[in-house]
Design an enzyme around this catalytic site. Structure first.
Site, PDB file in Angstrom:
ATOM      1  N   SER A 135      37.396 -25.486  15.192  1.00 40.07           N
ATOM      2  CA  SER A 135      39.047 -25.812  14.950  1.00 40.07           C
ATOM      3  C   SER A 135      39.153 -26.796  14.990  1.00 40.07           C
ATOM      4  O   SER A 135      38.979 -27.867  15.312  1.00 40.07           O
ATOM      5  CB  SER A 135      39.702 -24.494  16.582  1.00 40.07           C
ATOM      6  OG  SER A 135      40.851 -24.363  15.697  1.00 40.07           O
ATOM      7  N   TYR A 148      43.005 -23.876  24.800  1.00 43.34           N
ATOM      8  CA  TYR A 148      42.023 -22.961  23.844  1.00 43.34           C
ATOM      9  C   TYR A 148      41.355 -24.319  22.710  1.00 43.34           C
ATOM     10  O   TYR A 148      40.324 -24.026  22.442  1.00 43.34           O
ATOM     11  CB  TYR A 148      42.603 -22.177  22.557  1.00 43.34           C
ATOM     12  CG  TYR A 148      42.576 -21.367  21.105  1.00 43.34           C
ATOM     13  CD1 TYR A 148      40.845 -21.145  21.096  1.00 43.34           C
ATOM     14  CD2 TYR A 148      42.443 -22.169  20.055  1.00 43.34           C
ATOM     15  CE1 TYR A 148      40.902 -20.936  20.232  1.00 43.34           C
ATOM     16  CE2 TYR A 148      42.107 -22.260  18.691  1.00 43.34           C
ATOM     17  CZ  TYR A 148      40.592 -21.161  18.748  1.00 43.34           C
ATOM     18  OH  TYR A 148      40.463 -21.150  17.944  1.00 43.34           O
TER      19      TYR A 148
END
Ligand code: NDP
Ligand code: 8X3
Length: 251
Positions: A135, A148
């Site tokens: 990501s 995250y």
């Protein structure tokens, strides 16, 4: 390259990747926890798709379930480590520790479980491709991204280190680093089922779609065998890195 295993196949990117790879002529194994969703996909995609109902955090179950794969779906040539999730967007000092643990168990441990299990057979055959879904959060810090983003930084560095270990072997590794992508359950999961909060994330944004990611993977797996894309950062035009933040005491 014939047979691909895609984790996180019950939704979002994973589902779109399975559809695209089957349409491209691959045999595809979909992995996720929700068997009903996988069964529906199997009904749609036909004989070139099979599935394993599996929680990628459960290391011991993975080995035995992979052994149960029908012969027609072995050996695995392409591993797409896509299963993952964000939970919460609170600052670190307000975050739920269970959410942190689940993200680490899924995004890091799940990814290495599958890789550790499947990579040796690729090395034995000197043939294969591992595509990890990282990501932009693994590169750029943002408020509430805390654990995250850190799990995706792990995915980024693990991908780079795999490349190094595999130097001299005909096995490719790519880390795809998407930015904001709609049409998935990502934000519904992040906000623990608060669908209004999830929908607000995408309002007014021409976001990346799961099909964009699936098309990217279709391109990657069709590039020549001597060609390795190490990492691929993809954002919607409506998103950009916005630099450093400053906090000023009132004057
Ligand atoms: P979705 O929530 O739509 O899909 C996530 C998938 O992961 C589901 O199929 C889910 O299946 C599966 N999954 C979650 N936990 C487990 C588990 N323990 N075992 C097996 N499967 C699991 O999200 P996206 O498609 O958007 O996300 C896919 C990947 O892309 C994730 O790694 C995410 O971090 C990453 N990503 C997403 C972006 C976005 O903006 N959407 C941007 C950048 C990266 P089930 O619940 O059935 O197990
Ligand atoms: C998902 C993209 O920007 O929500 O990894 O972290 S973002």
């Amino acid at each position: 390259m014939n047979i691909a295993l895609v984790t996180g196949a019950s939704s979002g990117f994973g589902q779109a990747i399975c559809r695209k790879l089957v349409a491209d002529g691959y045999k595809v194994i979909g992995v996720a926890r929700r068997g009903d969703k996988l069964q529906k996909l199997a009904d749609e995609l036909g004989i070139n798709f099979t599935f394993l109902t599996l929680d990628v955090t459960k290391k011991d179950a993975i080995e035995s379930i992979l052994l149960q794969l029908p012969k027609a779906f072995q050996p695995i040539d392409i591993l797409i480590n896509n299963a993952g999730l964000a939970l919460g967007l609170e600052p670190a000092y307000q975050a739920d520790f269970n959410d942190w643990e689940t993200m680490i168990q899924t995004n890091i441990m799940g990814l290495i479980h599958l890789t550790h299990q499947i990579l040796p057979s690729m090395v034995e055959r000197n043939f294969g491709y591992i595509i990890n879904i990282g990501s932009v959060a693994g590169t750029y810090a943002y408020k509430g991204g805390n654990v995250y983003g850190a799990t995706k930084a792990f995915v980024k560095q693990f991908s780079a280190n795999l490349r190094t270990d595999l130097l001299g072997k005909k096995i490719r590794v790519t880390n795809i680093e998407p930015g904001l992508c709609g049409g998935t359950e990502f934000s519904n999961v992040r906000f623990h089922g608060n669908n209004d909060q999830a929908a607000a994330v995408y309002k007014g944004i021409d976001y990346i779609t799961p099909e964009d990611i699936a098309n990217t993977i279709s391109w990657l797996v069709n590039t020549p065998a001597h060609f390795n894309v190490n990492s691929l950062e993809i954002m919607p035009v409506a998103q950009a890195p916005a630099g450093l933040a400053l906090y000023k005491e009132s004057e």
